[in-house]
Design a protein around this motif. Structure first.
Motif, mmCIF file in Angstrom:
data_model
loop_
_atom_site.group_PDB
_atom_site.id
_atom_site.type_symbol
_atom_site.label_atom_id
_atom_site.label_comp_id
_atom_site.label_asym_id
_atom_site.label_seq_id
_atom_site.Cartn_x
_atom_site.Cartn_y
_atom_site.Cartn_z
ATOM 1 N N GLY A 25 0.784 -1.236 0.000
ATOM 2 C CA GLY A 25 0.000 0.000 0.000
ATOM 3 C C GLY A 25 0.808 1.275 0.000
ATOM 4 N N MET A 26 2.092 1.199 -0.273
ATOM 5 C CA MET A 26 2.934 2.409 -0.359
ATOM 6 C C MET A 26 3.906 2.226 -1.502
ATOM 7 N N ASP A 27 3.982 3.187 -2.422
ATOM 8 C CA ASP A 27 4.876 3.029 -3.567
ATOM 9 C C ASP A 27 6.320 3.262 -3.160
ATOM 10 N N SER A 28 7.243 2.878 -4.042
ATOM 11 C CA SER A 28 8.669 2.923 -3.709
ATOM 12 C C SER A 28 9.169 4.352 -3.486
ATOM 13 N N ALA A 29 8.613 5.326 -4.235
ATOM 14 C CA ALA A 29 9.047 6.714 -4.070
ATOM 15 C C ALA A 29 8.731 7.218 -2.663
ATOM 16 N N ARG A 30 7.497 7.006 -2.210
ATOM 17 C CA ARG A 30 7.095 7.451 -0.865
ATOM 18 C C ARG A 30 7.871 6.705 0.203
ATOM 19 N N LEU A 31 8.107 5.416 0.002
ATOM 20 C CA LEU A 31 8.848 4.617 0.976
ATOM 21 C C LEU A 31 10.286 5.107 1.085
ATOM 22 N N GLY A 32 10.912 5.441 -0.039
ATOM 23 C CA GLY A 32 12.279 5.961 -0.020
ATOM 24 C C GLY A 32 12.365 7.295 0.705
ATOM 25 N N GLU A 33 11.387 8.156 0.469
ATOM 26 C CA GLU A 33 11.374 9.456 1.148
ATOM 27 C C GLU A 33 11.200 9.292 2.649
ATOM 28 N N LEU A 34 10.335 8.346 3.034
ATOM 29 C CA LEU A 34 10.090 8.109 4.447
ATOM 30 C C LEU A 34 11.353 7.598 5.140
ATOM 31 N N ALA A 35 12.057 6.682 4.491
ATOM 32 C CA ALA A 35 13.312 6.175 5.055
ATOM 33 C C ALA A 35 14.342 7.293 5.178
ATOM 34 N N PHE A 36 14.446 8.159 4.165
ATOM 35 C CA PHE A 36 15.417 9.267 4.185
ATOM 36 C C PHE A 36 15.110 10.235 5.320
ATOM 37 N N ASP A 37 13.820 10.556 5.466
ATOM 38 C CA ASP A 37 13.426 11.512 6.510
ATOM 39 C C ASP A 37 13.742 10.997 7.904
ATOM 40 N N ASN A 38 13.817 9.661 8.047
ATOM 41 C CA ASN A 38 14.078 9.084 9.360
ATOM 42 C C ASN A 38 15.500 8.555 9.496
ATOM 43 N N GLY A 39 16.370 8.930 8.547
ATOM 44 C CA GLY A 39 17.776 8.547 8.632
ATOM 45 C C GLY A 39 18.023 7.060 8.504
ATOM 46 N N ILE A 40 17.206 6.381 7.718
ATOM 47 C CA ILE A 40 17.329 4.933 7.555
ATOM 48 C C ILE A 40 17.976 4.610 6.215
#
Length: 299
Positions: free
Chosen positions: A255-270
């Motif tokens: 339920g989450m595309d790769s672009a949004r998932l990548g941004e979420l990981a970046f925002d959380n330093g992952i």
């Protein structure tokens, strides 16, 4: 080109085909899919003039099959690989069909060579394996060098080499600008063979589109992600109310595309070691979209 418009056909109280309309265009291999009892065989028989619809029409290159001047030179079909007279040789079978349709006798030897039956051309068809019968059926379909071809389960009984040969052969026929319609229950093979799909259920059209579009339309959006901080990413996804499942050292995120998932990981330093969308299968898409159109179900 094959066109059906509003086809309806009953057998007793049951509608085998129900207001069915679709178009099969040249230059592409089109897969004709549906659950058992969906009406695929009836539809193909109507196209070939073997059954009459109660309403609607089926046209081949703009004409009903019965109006074609030279049917075998316009349309080739394989509906039943075992219909050949068992005492007749493969060569004799093709030669009498050629004679009856004004096709040069030499064409029989040509198509036998194309399908790999030259060495058994003089043997009786009744002794053929199912795979050999399928090859003879394909030879019969292409005997008149037609521009339109229909195949019902053409890879039944073939070994892996034969299945690969049929796939390449169908692509070659379509690449020559022919119209190719193929019905099959082997969905994994259809995913490799068919560029377009016509999907029916209970005699009605469910979908007509490119194969990739059909899969993406029905498949769940899943992304595979690997990170050395799996627990932290899981906590972040939980905060986003996004479902995920573990797959070894990776997470499968729904339920989450790769672009949004990548941004979420970046925002959380992952840091991410893998971020790959997972393409669904034709089988998954087929079962999802035809689940309500299955005629016969096990309990």
């Amino acid at each position: 080109m094959i066109e059906t418009t509003g086809l309806t056909k009953r057998y007793g109280p049951k509608k085998a085909v129900d207001d069915l309309s679709f178009t099969v265009r040249p230059g592409r291999v089109t897969g004709f899919l549906g659950p058992n009892g969906a009406g695929k065989s009836t539809t193909m028989r109507i196209i070939l003039g073997l059954d009459r619809p109660e309403s609607g029409r089926a046209l081949v290159n703009g004409r009903p099959y019965r109006d074609l001047k030279h049917p075998l030179r316009t349309v080739g079909a394989l509906l039943d690989a075992r219909w050949v007279h068992p005492q007749r040789s493969a060569r004799a079978h093709l030669e009498w069909l050629a004679a009856a349709n004004g096709i040069p006798r030499t064409r029989a030897a040509e198509v036998l060579d194309m399908v790999g039956l030259t060495e058994v051309a003089g043997k009786r068809a009744g002794g053929f394996s199912l795979g050999m019968s399928q090859r003879l059926g394909i030879a019969t379909a292409i005997l008149g060098d037609p521009g339109v071809l229909l195949f019902d389960e053409p890879v039944n009984g073939l070994d892996p080499e034969g299945v690969l040969w049929v796939r390449k052969f169908l692509h070659r026929l379509a690449g020559e600008g022919r119209t190719v319609l193929v019905s099959s229950h082997l969905l994994a093979e259809m995913a490799l063979t068919a560029q377009d799909l016509v999907v029916i259920g209970k005699g009605r059209l469910i979908a007509q589109c490119a194969t990739d579009e059909f899969i993406s339309r029905a498949a769940e959006n899943v992304v595979r992600v690997r990170t050395p901080r799996t627990d932290l990413l899981g906590a972040v996804l939980g905060g986003e109310r996004t479902a995920y499942a573990r797959d070894g050292d990776a997470l499968l995120v729904s339920g989450m595309d790769s672009a949004r998932l990548g941004e979420l990981a970046f925002d959380n330093g992952i840091a991410l070691h893998e971020l790959s969308p997972q393409r669904g299968s034709l089988e998954e898409a087929f079962l999802r979209l035809t689940g309500d159109a299955v005629e016969y179900q096990a309990v």
